[in-house]
Scaffold this active site. Sequence first.
Site, short mmCIF file in Angstrom:
data_model
loop_
_atom_site.label_atom_id
_atom_site.label_comp_id
_atom_site.label_asym_id
_atom_site.label_seq_id
_atom_site.Cartn_x
_atom_site.Cartn_y
_atom_site.Cartn_z
N GLY A 8 0.85 -1.20 0.00
CA GLY A 8 0.00 0.00 0.00
C GLY A 8 0.87 1.24 0.00
N GLY A 10 -0.33 4.63 0.25
CA GLY A 10 -1.25 5.74 0.49
C GLY A 10 -0.74 6.61 1.62
N GLY A 12 -0.69 6.11 4.72
CA GLY A 12 0.14 5.38 5.68
C GLY A 12 1.40 4.82 5.05
N SER A 34 2.22 -1.62 -4.46
CA SER A 34 0.90 -0.98 -4.41
C SER A 34 0.10 -1.33 -5.65
CB SER A 34 1.06 0.53 -4.28
OG SER A 34 -0.21 1.07 -3.93
N CYS A 160 -16.29 6.48 8.33
CA CYS A 160 -15.55 7.68 7.92
C CYS A 160 -16.59 8.76 7.63
CB CYS A 160 -14.77 7.29 6.67
SG CYS A 160 -13.62 8.52 6.13
N GLY A 321 -5.72 11.01 9.99
CA GLY A 321 -4.31 11.29 9.74
C GLY A 321 -3.39 11.20 10.96
N CYS A 354 -9.75 15.68 13.51
CA CYS A 354 -10.38 15.79 12.20
C CYS A 354 -10.50 17.26 11.83
CB CYS A 354 -11.76 15.13 12.28
SG CYS A 354 -12.68 15.26 10.76
C1 LIG Z 1 -12.83 10.94 1.05
C2 LIG Z 1 -11.97 10.82 2.26
C3 LIG Z 1 -11.47 11.98 2.84
C4 LIG Z 1 -10.66 11.89 3.99
N1 LIG Z 1 -10.21 13.05 4.55
C5 LIG Z 1 -9.40 12.98 5.63
C6 LIG Z 1 -8.86 14.17 6.19
O1 LIG Z 1 -9.13 15.27 5.72
N2 LIG Z 1 -8.04 14.08 7.27
C7 LIG Z 1 -7.72 12.87 7.80
O2 LIG Z 1 -6.97 12.82 8.76
N3 LIG Z 1 -8.23 11.72 7.30
C8 LIG Z 1 -9.05 11.74 6.22
N4 LIG Z 1 -9.54 10.58 5.69
C9 LIG Z 1 -9.25 9.30 6.39
C10 LIG Z 1 -7.84 8.71 6.10
O3 LIG Z 1 -6.84 9.64 6.44
C11 LIG Z 1 -7.67 8.34 4.65
O4 LIG Z 1 -8.64 7.38 4.31
C12 LIG Z 1 -6.28 7.79 4.34
O5 LIG Z 1 -6.11 7.77 2.94
C13 LIG Z 1 -6.07 6.39 4.89
O6 LIG Z 1 -4.73 6.00 4.68
P1 LIG Z 1 -4.32 4.47 4.46
O7 LIG Z 1 -2.85 4.48 4.21
O8 LIG Z 1 -4.86 3.64 5.54
O9 LIG Z 1 -5.08 4.03 3.13
P2 LIG Z 1 -4.99 4.66 1.61
O10 LIG Z 1 -4.45 6.02 1.69
O11 LIG Z 1 -6.33 4.40 1.08
O12 LIG Z 1 -3.91 3.72 0.94
C14 LIG Z 1 -4.15 2.37 0.67
C15 LIG Z 1 -3.10 1.89 -0.32
O13 LIG Z 1 -3.17 0.48 -0.42
C16 LIG Z 1 -3.14 0.10 -1.79
N5 LIG Z 1 -3.76 -1.24 -1.91
C17 LIG Z 1 -5.03 -1.60 -1.62
N6 LIG Z 1 -5.19 -2.93 -1.85
C18 LIG Z 1 -4.01 -3.39 -2.29
C19 LIG Z 1 -3.54 -4.67 -2.71
N7 LIG Z 1 -4.33 -5.77 -2.71
N8 LIG Z 1 -2.27 -4.78 -3.13
C20 LIG Z 1 -1.42 -3.71 -3.13
N9 LIG Z 1 -1.82 -2.48 -2.75
C21 LIG Z 1 -3.09 -2.33 -2.33
C22 LIG Z 1 -3.87 1.24 -2.49
O14 LIG Z 1 -3.57 1.26 -3.88
C23 LIG Z 1 -3.30 2.43 -1.73
O15 LIG Z 1 -2.06 2.80 -2.26
C24 LIG Z 1 -10.36 10.62 4.57
C25 LIG Z 1 -10.89 9.47 3.97
C26 LIG Z 1 -11.68 9.56 2.84
C27 LIG Z 1 -12.23 8.30 2.23
#
Ligand SMILES: Cc1cc2nc3c(=O)[nH]c(=O)nc-3n(C[C@H](O)[C@H](O)[C@H](O)COP(=O)(O)OP(=O)(O)OC[C@H]3O[C@@H](n4cnc5c(N)ncnc54)[C@H](O)[C@@H]3O)c2cc1C
Length: 424
Positions: A8, A10, A12, A34, A160, A321, A354
Amino acid sequence: MAHVLVIGAGVGGMPAAYELREILPREHRITVISAVDYFQFTPSNPWIAVHWRERQHTTLEIAPLLERKGIGFIAQPVTAIDAEANRLTLADGQGVDYDYLVITTGPKLSFDEVPGAGPHGGHTHSICTVDHAERFWQDYQAFLENPGPVVIGAMPGASCFGPAYEFAFILATDLRRRKLRHKVPITYVSSEPYVGHMGLGGVGDSKSMLESEFRQNDIKWITNARTTKVEAGKLFVTQLDDLGNPYQEHELPFKLAMMLPAFKGVDAVAAVPGLCNPRGFVLIDEHQRSKKYRNIFAAGVCVAIPPVEVTPVPTGAPKTGYMIESMVSAIVHNIVAELNGRPASARGTWNAICLADMGDTGAAFVALPQIPPRNVNWNRKGKWVHLAKIGFEKYFLHKMRAGHSEPIYEKYVLKALGILRLEK
Ligand SMILES: Cc1cc2nc3c(=O)[nH]c(=O)nc-3n(C[C@H](O)[C@H](O)[C@H](O)COP(=O)(O)OP(=O)(O)OC[C@H]3O[C@@H](n4cnc5c(N)ncnc54)[C@H](O)[C@@H]3O)c2cc1C
């Protein structure tokens, strides 16, 4: 020499890879895998949906960024994890071995829990990915020629809620600027038991604050809403009372609907025996480590966090975040400690912060700790939140381009909000 794999890239995963590279001696290899070859800053998606941003402003090509830092990158979805053999399989069939695995795969968007929902063959939009937000923008342009009612909210089981509130206010602002607000009744429909619950049991008096903002913006609301199905132009909702009994049926007509789905863990992670809870979220201990597999860590939306409280329509706790940043830092320090022969002792904080944009103003919420009763329950509204959110976007993207892992929340946001002082 160890091989650390991050799945992933993203909010994180990218900082995890950068922070690992900064701390781990060069003899250890780091690879990010990813599903797609670009990073997207998910918090900007509500702005993309109304064209306040375009894709090129909030996405980055990953390979050159990681390559420059000596981090390997493979743009392939992981299809299977053999946790006993420390080996992954990718969509093209290749296998990759690891010594440590960091899972940051975010959510699987579970649209199919409500018949007719979702942007792929269903009737509701989402802003969870940049593709979904762009799809909203396409339909929104036609809608502006022939406006009508809009429904915005969150499905049963969603966790969310911040982006749903944000999007209601952003859309209202955009329509006002276009002098079309008077033609668009907006209804907020949510599984939360009351406005301002946000999956957190409320943050201070977030209920009064957000109800007041809805009234100021002529946005109606239905809470305790169990959306049961969606047909073209119609959302079917059973509203429950506080005891969980059906109390009113609604058939809400809409020209456009944006309903955030419930989240699950992604399939490849959910399928690993003993790794996850029934919804596919990784079960971790206080050191972000899998309870079953000692060399697997997880951060972000993919981890299992219990709901803050039981609600009549199911809701989950958000993972935002600050929490993700602190989880990532803990993982990096724990892997480094183990490689140096020390026990993993770093912990993430499960605090919720938030920043919700409201178009030209915004609202900030801080819940420390996430589960009440709390030491800090804090919310404020003002134009400065709107500006802080833009600052967060710009700084996070800058950090991803430059390839450093400086913690934004710890260093800037908490100080800006005066929270470090409040915590003491
Ligand atoms: C619309 C929206 C707005 C948000 N706004 C905020 C905000 O303003 N402030 C805040 O603090 N939080 C916010 N959030 C909450 C949170 O911060 C985000 O969802 C954040 O992107 C989560 O980070 P993550 O790394 O967990 O997942 P993501 O950022 O979603 O990253 C996931 C990664 O995993 C990869 N992946 C998935 N499945 C696979 C697989 N099988 N194989 C390889 N790679 C894979 C994806 O391609 C991606 O790169 C928001 C969420 C949403 C949905």
